[in-house]
Design an enzyme around this catalytic site. Structure first.
Site, short mmCIF file in Angstrom:
data_model
loop_
_atom_site.label_atom_id
_atom_site.label_comp_id
_atom_site.label_asym_id
_atom_site.label_seq_id
_atom_site.Cartn_x
_atom_site.Cartn_y
_atom_site.Cartn_z
N ASP A 191 44.18 38.31 42.42
CA ASP A 191 42.77 38.75 43.01
C ASP A 191 42.74 38.58 44.63
OD1 ASP A 191 41.85 39.88 40.83
OD2 ASP A 191 40.48 38.22 40.44
N LYS B 170 39.38 43.00 44.56
CA LYS B 170 38.15 43.63 44.71
C LYS B 170 37.20 42.60 45.04
CE LYS B 170 37.56 42.87 39.83
NZ LYS B 170 37.33 43.38 38.42
N MET C 264 28.04 34.26 45.30
CA MET C 264 27.76 35.64 45.64
C MET C 264 26.46 35.74 46.25
SD MET C 264 29.83 37.48 42.91
CE MET C 264 29.59 36.41 41.63
N1 SAH Z 1 35.99 32.59 39.39
C1 SAH Z 1 35.72 32.00 40.57
C2 SAH Z 1 34.41 33.05 41.06
C3 SAH Z 1 34.75 34.29 41.64
S1 SAH Z 1 33.17 35.38 42.12
C4 SAH Z 1 35.22 30.81 40.53
O1 SAH Z 1 35.17 29.92 39.51
O2 SAH Z 1 34.87 29.91 41.56
C5 SAH Z 1 33.38 35.16 43.74
C6 SAH Z 1 32.61 34.51 44.45
O3 SAH Z 1 32.96 32.86 44.47
C7 SAH Z 1 32.44 34.62 46.17
O4 SAH Z 1 31.54 35.55 46.33
C8 SAH Z 1 31.82 33.22 46.41
O5 SAH Z 1 30.51 32.93 46.17
C9 SAH Z 1 32.57 32.11 45.70
N2 SAH Z 1 33.78 31.44 46.13
C10 SAH Z 1 35.13 32.17 45.95
N3 SAH Z 1 36.03 31.23 46.69
C11 SAH Z 1 35.00 30.48 47.47
C12 SAH Z 1 35.36 29.59 48.55
N4 SAH Z 1 36.56 29.19 48.92
N5 SAH Z 1 34.25 29.02 49.21
C13 SAH Z 1 33.04 29.51 49.02
N6 SAH Z 1 32.91 30.33 47.86
C14 SAH Z 1 33.81 30.78 47.35
#
Ligand code: SAH
Length: 263
Positions: A42, A64, A179
Site C-alpha cells: 500500500d 490508494k 483519517m
Molecule cells: N491499518 C492502518 C490504518 C490504515 S488507514 C493502521 O493500523 O494504522 C490510514 C490512516 O491511518 C491514515 O489516514 C492516518 O489516519 C493513519 N496513519 C497511517 N500512518 C500514519 C502515520 N505515520 N502517522 C499518522 N497517522 C497515520
C-alpha cells in the site's frame, strides 16, 4: 529465534508494516517479507520495507489513499493475490499499521479463505499505538481514563454514511480518529456539542514515528484552527482526551532528566 514456521507454498501473508518507521515491523512480518515471491503493498508502506523482499520478487503497488475507494481496485487486489497463491507463490500483502485496523485485512482474508487459499495474518503496530507512543501520549493512564476507542473519521459526520454515536464517543475516554483531518471541524464540533468540554486536551499527530513527525496539541475546540495554521497534512491521527495532557508532562520530565544528565 524461530520467527516463522515454513508453510506450504501458495500462502498469503497479510502483514502489518507498522505505523511508519520501517523498523517497527514485527520479526515475523519481516521474515515473511524476506521470502516473498510477490509483495502487494500500500501507499503508506515505507519503501525500505518493500526493498526487504528478495530482489527478484514481483512488486505490485496497490496504493490508494483513503478508506472507501471504488471496489474495482479492491477486486483487482483480491484477484492478484489469489492467482499468484494458486500458482504456488508465497504472497505478502503488506499494509500500513495493522492489517485489520481500518485496513480491509478482514475482507481480504475472507475473500482468500473463501476460495481455499491459505492465509496467515501477521499483526502490526497500529498507528494509534505507534504514533501516540512516538508523540509521548500514553493512550491510557490510570489518572486519566480506563478506555481507548479507535474510530474512522473518513465519513463526514453530517452524512448518513457516518454511523458513529457522537454522544457515546464524547463520554468514552481516549478517542483516536484515523483519517480525521479532513472533517476535523465537524468532529470537534460534534464532540463538544455532545458534552465534551471545549478545553479537553487534544492533538494531531502527522507522519507519526517518521523523522518528520509533527505534533500539534491544543484544546479540542481550537484544534482545527491550530492544525490548519501548522499546515497539518495526511497521514495523521487525531487524539482526544485527558491523556494528551500527559504529553507535556512527559516532555518536561524528559528534558529535565536530560539536562540533569548533561550537568
Ligand atoms: N491499518 C492502518 C490504518 C490504515 S488507514 C493502521 O493500523 O494504522 C490510514 C490512516 O491511518 C491514515 O489516514 C492516518 O489516519 C493513519 N496513519 C497511517 N500512518 C500514519 C502515520 N505515520 N502517522 C499518522 N497517522 C497515520
Amino acid at each position: 529465534m524461530k520467527t516463522l514456521e515454513l508453510t506450504p507454498p501458495g500462502t498469503v501473508y497479510l502483514v502489518g508494516a507498522g505505523p511508519g518507521a520501517p523498523d517497527l515491523i514485527t520479526l515475523r512480518g519481516l521474515a515473511a517479507l524476506r521470502r516473498a515471491d510477490v509483495v502487494v503493498y500500500d501507499a503508506l508502506v515505507h519503501p525500505q520495507l518493500v526493498a526487504e523482499a528478495p530482489a527478484d520478487a514481483e512488486r505490485v503497488y496497490a496504493g490508494k489513499r483513503g478508506y472507501c475507494v471504488g471496489s474495482t481496485l479492491q477486486e483487482t487486489i483480491h484477484e492478484v493475490m489469489a492467482n499468484r497463491a494458486r500458482a504456488g507463490l508465497t504472497v505478502v500483502r503488506l499494509k500500513g499499521g495493522d492489517p485489520c485496523v481500518f485496513g480491509r485485512g478482514g475482507e481480504e482474508a475472507e475473500y482468500l479463505a473463501g476460495r481455499g487459499v491459505p492465509v496467515e495474518i501477521v499483526p502490526g503496530v497500529t498507528t494509534a499505538v505507534g504514533a501516540c507512543a512516538a508523540a509521548g501520549i500514553p493512550l491510557t493512564h490510570r489518572d486519566a481514563t480506563q478506555a481507548v476507542t479507535l474510530v474512522t473519521g473518513h465519513f463526514d459526520p453530517d452524512s448518513p454514511d457516518c454511523t458513529l454515536d457522537w454522544a457515546a464517543l464524547a463520554r468514552t475516554g481516549t478517542l483516536v480518529v484515523y483519517m480525521g483531518l479532513r472533517h476535523l471541524d465537524a468532529i470537534a464540533a460534534r464532540l463538544t456539542q455532545n458534552g465534551l468540554p471545549p478545553d479537553t486536551p487534544a492533538a494531531v499527530v502527522c507522519r507519526g514515528t517518521l523523522p518528520d513527525q509533527q505534533v500539534i496539541d491544543s484544546p479540542l475546540s481550537l484544534l482545527p484552527a491550530a492544525a490548519r495554521a501548522a499546515g497539518a497534512a495526511a497521514p495523521a491521527v487525531v487524539v482526544v482526551g485527558e491523556v494528551v495532557a500527559h504529553r507535556s508532562r512527559m516532555l518536561a520530565l524528559a528534558s529535565a532528566a536530560s539536562e540533569g544528565a548533561l550537568a
